[in-house]
Design a protein around this motif. Sequence first.
Motif, PDB file in Angstrom:
ATOM      1  N   LEU A 134       0.842  -1.210   0.000  1.00  0.00           N
ATOM      2  CA  LEU A 134       0.000   0.000   0.000  1.00  0.00           C
ATOM      3  C   LEU A 134       0.869   1.248   0.000  1.00  0.00           C
ATOM      4  CD1 LEU A 134      -2.955  -0.780   2.421  1.00  0.00           C
ATOM      5  CD2 LEU A 134      -2.863  -0.928  -0.050  1.00  0.00           C
TER       6      LEU A 134
ATOM      7  N   GLN B  95       3.931   1.584  -1.099  1.00  0.00           N
ATOM      8  CA  GLN B  95       4.578   1.741  -2.410  1.00  0.00           C
ATOM      9  C   GLN B  95       3.609   2.347  -3.422  1.00  0.00           C
ATOM     10  OE1 GLN B  95       5.862  -2.209  -3.365  1.00  0.00           O
ATOM     11  NE2 GLN B  95       7.616  -2.154  -1.985  1.00  0.00           N
ATOM     12  N   ARG B  96       2.388   1.832  -3.418  1.00  0.00           N
ATOM     13  CA  ARG B  96       1.413   2.307  -4.405  1.00  0.00           C
ATOM     14  C   ARG B  96       1.019   3.744  -4.121  1.00  0.00           C
ATOM     15  NH1 ARG B  96      -2.870  -2.070  -6.306  1.00  0.00           N
ATOM     16  NH2 ARG B  96      -3.101  -0.441  -7.858  1.00  0.00           N
TER      17      ARG B  96
ATOM     18  N   ARG C 280       1.479   6.472  -6.772  1.00  0.00           N
ATOM     19  CA  ARG C 280       0.252   7.123  -7.252  1.00  0.00           C
ATOM     20  C   ARG C 280      -0.490   7.661  -6.045  1.00  0.00           C
ATOM     21  NH1 ARG C 280       0.491   2.695 -11.066  1.00  0.00           N
ATOM     22  NH2 ARG C 280      -0.354   1.286  -9.519  1.00  0.00           N
TER      23      ARG C 280
ATOM     24  N   GLU D 215      -4.084   7.000  -5.079  1.00  0.00           N
ATOM     25  CA  GLU D 215      -4.541   5.648  -4.743  1.00  0.00           C
ATOM     26  C   GLU D 215      -5.302   5.617  -3.428  1.00  0.00           C
ATOM     27  OE1 GLU D 215      -4.443   2.549  -5.968  1.00  0.00           O
ATOM     28  OE2 GLU D 215      -3.729   3.200  -7.920  1.00  0.00           O
TER      29      GLU D 215
ATOM     30  N   ARG E 202      -8.838   6.267  -3.950  1.00  0.00           N
ATOM     31  CA  ARG E 202      -9.560   5.381  -4.853  1.00  0.00           C
ATOM     32  C   ARG E 202     -10.470   4.427  -4.088  1.00  0.00           C
ATOM     33  NH1 ARG E 202      -8.937   0.710  -8.085  1.00  0.00           N
ATOM     34  NH2 ARG E 202      -7.317  -0.043  -6.720  1.00  0.00           N
TER      35      ARG E 202
ATOM     36  N   LEU F 135      -5.542  -3.718   8.801  1.00  0.00           N
ATOM     37  CA  LEU F 135      -5.132  -2.954   7.624  1.00  0.00           C
ATOM     38  C   LEU F 135      -6.215  -3.072   6.571  1.00  0.00           C
ATOM     39  CD1 LEU F 135      -2.687  -1.390   6.350  1.00  0.00           C
ATOM     40  CD2 LEU F 135      -2.042  -3.553   5.313  1.00  0.00           C
TER      41      LEU F 135
ATOM     42  N   ILE G  48      -7.501  -2.848   2.904  1.00  0.00           N
ATOM     43  CA  ILE G  48      -6.954  -2.878   1.536  1.00  0.00           C
ATOM     44  C   ILE G  48      -8.088  -3.115   0.546  1.00  0.00           C
ATOM     45  CG2 ILE G  48      -4.758  -3.851   2.330  1.00  0.00           C
ATOM     46  CD1 ILE G  48      -5.725  -6.465   0.816  1.00  0.00           C
TER      47      ILE G  48
ATOM     48  N   THR H 140      -2.683  -5.494  -6.971  1.00  0.00           N
ATOM     49  CA  THR H 140      -2.249  -5.475  -5.580  1.00  0.00           C
ATOM     50  C   THR H 140      -1.657  -6.827  -5.195  1.00  0.00           C
ATOM     51  OG1 THR H 140      -4.172  -4.081  -5.216  1.00  0.00           O
ATOM     52  CG2 THR H 140      -2.977  -4.784  -3.276  1.00  0.00           C
TER      53      THR H 140
END
Lengths: 234, 217
Positions: A43, A45-46, A50, A53, A56, B158, B160, B166
Amino acid sequence: VTLANPLALWGLLLAAPIVALYVLRATRRRVRVATTMFWGRVLEQRRRARPWERFRQHASLWWQLLALLLLVLALADPALPSARGLGSSVVFLLDTSASMRARAPAPSRWEALQSRVEGHVRALGPFDEAAIVISSPAPRVLVPPTQDHERLISALRALSPSPTEGSLLPAAETAMALVAAHAGRVAFVLTDGSDPSTAEAMRAMKGAVLETLGQDAANVGITTLSVRRGGIAD
Amino acid sequence: VRLFEARDDRTVRVLVDASASMQGPRWDAARKAAAAVAWASRCGLDRVQVVRLGDGWMADGAPSRGRSGFQRVLQLLGGDPGGATTTEVPPLSAGGAGEILWVLVSDLLVPDWEIVLHRLMRQRGEGHVLHVIDRREWDGIGLQGDLRLVDAETGTELDITADARTRAAHRACCEAWADDVAARCLRGGLGYLRLDAAQPIDDPLIAWLEGPSQGTP
């Protein structure tokens, strides 16, 4: 940008219950994993690669808030004053001499003038102001500069041409005095142009826009009346 | 067999990670590997001790020889794993002045995994790491959509949104980390074997027991 209905902005307060409902409604399936260590790195890194993100995953909330914003803005009726056509401040100088009663064009020059001026007033932005100056029987400010457009229209509808002749030039001085008092203010002179020399003088005035109404037509009417003492001869 | 060449006085210690992160196929693979090492060592007349690492550590008794004590090993490896991975290392050199060989069976899923390895490297004797991984978990199989992941050991949550990208990034991250672990072990003079709990471990484990086993299968 001006808003015709600024009270509609209170509608933005609806964002609070929308967010609250979203938070209360959002239920995620819980999954037990051996470690969240690597998912956290992914997460991060993304997000670094970006930055959008992170938003999003709340896309549905953002769409709801955007819809609310657009709805509120539509209700508030925003407008660019310059886009309304006339400008932010206008003085209407109306020729109220007797010639405006002429019925060319039908139904009359005066009614054509009223219609034209009313159209101009309605085209004004909500915070644009306007004034009305009349020429006859004596030049005077009928309505001083105001943002109350309904008052302008009411005064215009209640007005009728004077039965006397009159010159626009003295009234023009009054109108131009108002123009000079406010930067960017312009004068719209509405006349039938029956006095060519006056019309020419109007065109030469800085800050004045001349609009002529009517068309040439043969006068039919009593222009002179003579009264004598005595009886009528048989 | 390399590990079980006849030695006059060698103690083999098998350290089994039984923390909560080992739950599932990893735990099955880990205790299978630990039992295999313990059994082979006992057959080779080494003195063997199995230590279960959880919130602390628990041994099957003092290091002992012979197959008769193997039942205690099986009892120690019973039950489900739980608790957090300890970064404390039991005293591996205790129990005699002879040769020491230790084997760590763990997923090393702890942020301080380098500290654990560093502490083990400082121990006397020859060391090996059987790194138990689960590629199905690396691939994030079964994870799709908006999820709240809960860390089995720390309870950390967490949020996600799992999609193909991903999951691919997660797999790459796990592979890079496992390669780091292998490199760190080899740099520190430790033997390293990666065991994938998603696959049968018998062949790689036997191959490792039988011969030089530096590196990954």
